[in-house]
Structures are given as C-alpha cells and as structure tokens.
Scaffold this active site. Structure first.
Site, mmCIF file in Angstrom:
data_model
loop_
_atom_site.group_PDB
_atom_site.id
_atom_site.type_symbol
_atom_site.label_atom_id
_atom_site.label_comp_id
_atom_site.label_asym_id
_atom_site.label_seq_id
_atom_site.Cartn_x
_atom_site.Cartn_y
_atom_site.Cartn_z
ATOM 1 N N ASP A 190 4.650 0.587 12.023
ATOM 2 C CA ASP A 190 3.427 -0.123 11.561
ATOM 3 C C ASP A 190 3.593 -1.494 11.933
ATOM 4 O OD1 ASP A 190 2.786 2.073 10.599
ATOM 5 O OD2 ASP A 190 3.310 1.849 8.568
ATOM 6 N N ARG A 214 -8.491 -0.364 4.705
ATOM 7 C CA ARG A 214 -7.608 0.801 4.277
ATOM 8 C C ARG A 214 -6.280 0.143 3.664
ATOM 9 N NH1 ARG A 214 -5.850 5.194 7.730
ATOM 10 N NH2 ARG A 214 -4.627 5.466 5.751
ATOM 11 N N LYS A 233 0.954 -1.067 -0.113
ATOM 12 C CA LYS A 233 0.170 -0.005 -0.060
ATOM 13 C C LYS A 233 0.927 1.394 -0.047
ATOM 14 C CE LYS A 233 -1.626 1.901 3.956
ATOM 15 N NZ LYS A 233 -1.331 3.197 4.324
ATOM 16 N N ASN A 234 2.148 1.149 0.953
ATOM 17 C CA ASN A 234 2.634 2.611 0.991
ATOM 18 C C ASN A 234 3.664 2.834 -0.148
ATOM 19 O OD1 ASN A 234 1.159 2.887 3.319
ATOM 20 N ND2 ASN A 234 3.249 2.640 4.794
ATOM 21 N N CYS A 259 -5.067 13.046 13.528
ATOM 22 C CA CYS A 259 -5.378 11.536 13.229
ATOM 23 C C CYS A 259 -5.418 10.797 14.454
ATOM 24 C CB CYS A 259 -4.700 11.077 12.192
ATOM 25 S SG CYS A 259 -3.179 10.356 12.307
ATOM 26 N N ARG A 278 0.180 14.639 13.177
ATOM 27 C CA ARG A 278 1.201 14.448 12.309
ATOM 28 C C ARG A 278 1.107 15.478 11.242
ATOM 29 N NH1 ARG A 278 -0.835 8.196 10.207
ATOM 30 N NH2 ARG A 278 1.120 8.579 8.937
HETATM 31 C C1 UD1 Z 1 4.539 6.809 6.511
HETATM 32 C C2 UD1 Z 1 3.585 5.599 6.271
HETATM 33 C C3 UD1 Z 1 3.054 5.257 7.675
HETATM 34 C C4 UD1 Z 1 4.115 4.891 8.635
HETATM 35 C C5 UD1 Z 1 5.174 6.058 8.701
HETATM 36 C C6 UD1 Z 1 6.283 5.816 9.581
HETATM 37 C C7 UD1 Z 1 2.702 6.138 4.093
HETATM 38 C C8 UD1 Z 1 1.696 6.498 3.154
HETATM 39 N N1 UD1 Z 1 2.572 5.931 5.463
HETATM 40 O O1 UD1 Z 1 3.762 7.736 7.035
HETATM 41 O O2 UD1 Z 1 2.432 4.038 7.103
HETATM 42 O O3 UD1 Z 1 3.591 4.607 9.900
HETATM 43 O O4 UD1 Z 1 5.572 6.691 7.574
HETATM 44 O O5 UD1 Z 1 6.931 4.889 9.069
HETATM 45 O O6 UD1 Z 1 4.044 5.828 3.537
HETATM 46 N N2 UD1 Z 1 6.697 14.539 10.836
HETATM 47 C C9 UD1 Z 1 6.755 16.081 11.184
HETATM 48 N N3 UD1 Z 1 6.592 17.112 10.062
HETATM 49 C C10 UD1 Z 1 6.489 16.373 8.733
HETATM 50 C C11 UD1 Z 1 6.303 15.186 8.648
HETATM 51 C C12 UD1 Z 1 6.525 14.183 9.588
HETATM 52 O O7 UD1 Z 1 7.180 16.214 12.262
HETATM 53 O O8 UD1 Z 1 6.394 17.302 7.938
HETATM 54 C C13 UD1 Z 1 7.004 13.497 11.881
HETATM 55 C C14 UD1 Z 1 5.817 12.732 12.234
HETATM 56 O O9 UD1 Z 1 4.819 13.360 12.912
HETATM 57 C C15 UD1 Z 1 6.278 11.573 12.723
HETATM 58 C C16 UD1 Z 1 7.646 11.346 12.014
HETATM 59 O O10 UD1 Z 1 7.742 12.530 11.542
HETATM 60 O O11 UD1 Z 1 6.519 11.605 14.101
HETATM 61 C C17 UD1 Z 1 7.538 10.498 10.957
HETATM 62 O O12 UD1 Z 1 6.441 10.578 10.044
HETATM 63 P P1 UD1 Z 1 6.471 10.372 8.493
HETATM 64 O O13 UD1 Z 1 7.560 9.381 8.301
HETATM 65 O O14 UD1 Z 1 6.254 11.561 7.628
HETATM 66 O O15 UD1 Z 1 4.989 9.448 8.391
HETATM 67 P P2 UD1 Z 1 3.988 9.409 7.320
HETATM 68 O O16 UD1 Z 1 4.887 9.801 5.822
HETATM 69 O O17 UD1 Z 1 2.697 10.272 7.472
#
Ligand code: UD1
Length: 420
Positions: free
Chosen positions: A305, A397, A22-23, A116, A121
């Site tokens: 995850d 999902r 999915k990711n 969420c 996030r």
């Molecule tokens: C992706 C995955 C999700 C997985 C996560 C961590 C997808 C679609 N989803 O989510 O399944 O659980 O990686 O492996 O690929 N953060 C910030 N600012 C930002 C972006 C992130 O502070 O602009 C923080 C987040 O709050 C979190 C950390 O960085 O604490 C990691 O998040 P991130 O890797 O961005 O998660 P996603 O990409 O949303």
C-alpha cells in the site's frame, strides 16, 4: 465526480494529524456482528469505506451512531444474512462479515467480489478455512452461500499470507467450539488491533502478532470500547510528501514502529526523519534523494500500500531504482499516469524500473485505485504547473480530507466539485 486540482511547487511545512486506520476499523466494524452488546470505536477515520461498511451493517440489521470520529454499533437482531453485490463490488473488505455472520448466526450470503483494478484477488483461502471449521459453502449466482450449525476449532495453515483472510478466520474461531490454531497468519498491525478488540470483547486469543495464532472459542462475546490505531499508510504518504517537498513537517498521531520498513527505506533515500516522541515524527525534504530498490512483502516488510507513493519519491532520486511488487499482480496502473506527468518508468513483469531525476510537469491524470490516487496527488505537489486528478472517489475511500490536510501544510490544492 469530484476532481483534485493542484498547483505544484509549494513548500510544505507545519503539522498534520493522522486519522485512524481504515484497514483496522473495517474488521472492527465487522466484529460488532459477533455480539448483541454495544461496540464503541474511537479514532474512526471518516472515509468512504467506513460509510460503506456501516451501510452493510445496517442492511444486516445493526444500528449505529456516528458522532465526530466515534461510532457506536449494536447488532441485537439480524434481519438479513446477505452482503449484496452492490456493496461488495465497491469494497472488497465487505467479505469480512462472512466469518462473524457464520460464527454467530450459522448463516451468511456474501457476493463474490470479482476482479478489481489491482489484479485478481481471490478469496479461496477465506473459504477453505471456514470449510475446515465445519461450514458448508457453495457458490450460486455470484454469491457464496455459507451455513454451519456450530463451527468447530481445528488447525489451519494458510498457504499464502492473507490479511483479511486471517481476520475473517480469527473472528469466526472466537465463537467456535474448542481450540483453533491458525498458522502462517498475517502479522499486520491491523490484525493485531482486531485481536486486541476481540480480547477486550472476551475472546481468548494467544500468539497475537505472530504467525501462529491460537483461539479458544467462547460461548459469547460482550460489548467494549476500543481506540483504533493510527493509519500507517496515511502517515507514510505524508512522510513521502515531506521527503519530496517538505520543510519540517510534524506528523502527529502516528505509531512509528508500524512504519519501520517504510521509514528505513525513506531514510536510506537520504531523507531526514526524526522521532519526536512515541506518537510524533518530523520529516524534512532533501533535494539530493538517493535511489533505492524496494520489494513489497507482508508485514513487517515494505507494504504494497506504500509502493505507488514510494515510486513518486524515486522519480526524483539521483539514479535508477527497481520496485518489485510481490503481493498483487497489475498493481502498476499508476505508472501510465506518472508517465503523463513526465516520469521515466518501465514496467517489466512484477518490476518497475524508475529512472530518477526527471522533472514532472502538471497534466490531467486519472486515479485508478486508492493508493495510485495518492501517488498522483504526491506527483502533483512537485510537478511544474497544474495537475488535475480525476476519479478521486478512489482517494476518498481511504484518505480523510487529504486535500485539506495538504492545504494546511501550504499546498495549493483544492477539490473541484463535480456533478453526481
Ligand atoms: C489487505 C488490505 C489491503 C492491502 C493488502 C495487502 C484491508 C481491508 N485491505 O487486503 O489494503 O493491500 O491486505 O497488504 O485490510 N489471496 C489469495 N487467496 C485469498 C486471499 C488472498 O490468493 O483467499 C492473495 C491475494 O490475491 C494477494 C495476497 O494473497 O496476492 C495478499 O492478499 P490479502 O492479504 O488477502 O489482501 P486483502 O486482505 O484483500
């Protein structure tokens, strides 16, 4: 709303085929916005998030055809630059259209995802990165409104490792002028898969899979065909199921090296996992599971995850284990539901202290997020009596027909259709 009914205690055996990741497919679909030519994706998992992403592409003006596990997408003319709140609130990964829209059309309007279930996030790192590439971003009425004449390559260091943030900026940089150097990038296999897709579309990317990725912008990208990597989290979920109550479960269509940290921890817990060949694993349950501490971290560390599923395994271990969640705050919502099934778990800050060796007994539980739902299904498989998991739209999902796959392995599990 549908529910999942499980009667626990059935030994699982046989073969299960893992779906595409999915990711990996979500950013791949977003990448189709970068070209007017056709993108064909194979090994696509038929899960709700994929349908949501395709709906978004259609709203923006793209066309797609889905045939079994293959999609072809063509975005010749864009009709809208807006990812509406209705879609973004159901799937945060909608943010992945921001980079490609800006890069190819110079304009994007994407709803802010908001809170969420698994904690705050933010998307500040996506926004700061795009600003560094020369885009002008403003927040208005809950939407990010972004504009750029032509993005310009530069050096950007992420202050925190972000998976979709890395993906968004790599996609944007592919059509930027000059070279972009991204530092402290996410190295997840899904990021690598996206880079491989982009390279086959004509992008110039170096350092794929390392923390420094260099992208030389090109004028345009072309169509291609791409095979999506298998879902390592789905595979990991079946490894835990096998460890809990399996007798020779063969897991097919898995890339074992994507699961090194997970396989290592499950093996340390005393469970036998054998590599049959480069895409097949075999797992056998063990009634004498050893407790293991685990700390989630970015790839190649133990994935957040898989945290909820591993916790279920630890409820059956012969001691106390400490599970530390470092990626997301509030990602312990499954704990309260596991307590209803009889687990002994205490949460202190970012740690869950799991006392193993507690028999679980079936109950009604509520799924709170995607991976939490999977953990409740796993718990139901070993619980005494009947478990009913509600709110399984979360499960849908990201898991393709999980109840059918488990039923094929011998589980007593079925979907109870609810009213819409
Ligand atoms: C992706 C995955 C999700 C997985 C996560 C961590 C997808 C679609 N989803 O989510 O399944 O659980 O990686 O492996 O690929 N953060 C910030 N600012 C930002 C972006 C992130 O502070 O602009 C923080 C987040 O709050 C979190 C950390 O960085 O604490 C990691 O998040 P991130 O890797 O961005 O998660 P996603 O990409 O949303």
């Amino acid at each position: 709303m549908d529910k999942i009914w499980i009667k626990g205690g059935q030994i699982l055996r046989g073969k299960v085929k893992i779906s595409g990741a999915k990711n990996a497919v979500l950013p791949a679909i977003a990448a189709s916005l970068l070209t007017h030519e056709e993108i064909i994706l194979k090994n696509v998992p038929l899960v709700q998030d994929v349908f949501t992403m395709l709906t978004l592409i259609k709203e923006l003006g793209g066309r797609y055809k889905l045939n079994d596990h293959e999609i072809s997408i063509k975005v010749e003319n864009i009709q809208s630059f807006e990812a509406p709140y209705e879609l973004v609130k159901t799937m945060r990964a909608s943010i992945l259209v921001l980079g490609p829209l800006l890069a190819r059309y110079g304009e994007a309007v994407v709803a802010l995802p908001g809170g969420c279930a698994i904690g705050s996030r933010p998307i500040d790192l996506h926004m700061q990165g795009l600003e560094k590439l020369g885009a002008k971003l403003k927040l208005e009425h809950g939407y990010i409104k972004a504009k750029a004449k032509k993005l310009k390559g530069t050096e950007i260091e992420f202050s925190k490792v972000t998976v979709t943030g890395t993906e968004n900026l790599i996609m944007a940089a592919c059509l930027a002028k000059g070279e972009t150097v991204l530092k402290n990038c996410a190295k997840e296999p899904e990021v690598v898969d996206l880079c491989n897709l982009l390279i086959s579309m004509g992008a110039k990317i170096e350092g794929v899979g390392t923390d420094t990725v260099r992208i030389r912008g090109v004028e345009e990208l072309k169509g291609t065909t791409h095979y999506v990597i298998p879902d390592r989290i789905e595979a990991g979920t079946f490894l835990v199921a096998g460890g809990l109550i399996g007798d020779e479960i063969i897991i097919e269509n898995v890339y074992p090296h994507h699961l090194d940290a997970v396989i290592e921890k499950i093996r340390f817990a005393g469970i036998n996992i054998e590599k049959i060949d480069s895409k097949t694993l075999k797992v056998n349950g063990n009634s004498n599971i050893r407790s293991q501490d685990v700390t989630t971290s970015p790839y190649p560390g133990f994935p957040t995850d898989m945290q909820a599923q591993f916790m279920v395994l630890m409820t059956q271990a012969n001691g106390i284990s400490i599970i530390t969640e470092t990626i997301f705050d509030r990602r312990f919502l499954h704990v309260n539901e596991l307590l209803r099934l009889g687990a002994d778990i205490r949460v202190i800050g970012d740690k869950a202290i799991v006392k193993g060796g507690t028999p679980l007994s079936g109950a009604e539980v509520v799924a709170t997020d995607l991976r939490a739902s999977a953990s409740l299904v796993l718990a139901g498989l070993i619980a005494d009596g009947e478990t009913v998991v509600s709110q399984i739209h979360h499960l849908d999902r990201g898991y393709e027909r999980i109840e059918e796959k488990l039923a094929q392995l011998g589980a007593k599990i079925k979907r109870i259709k609810g009213e819409e």
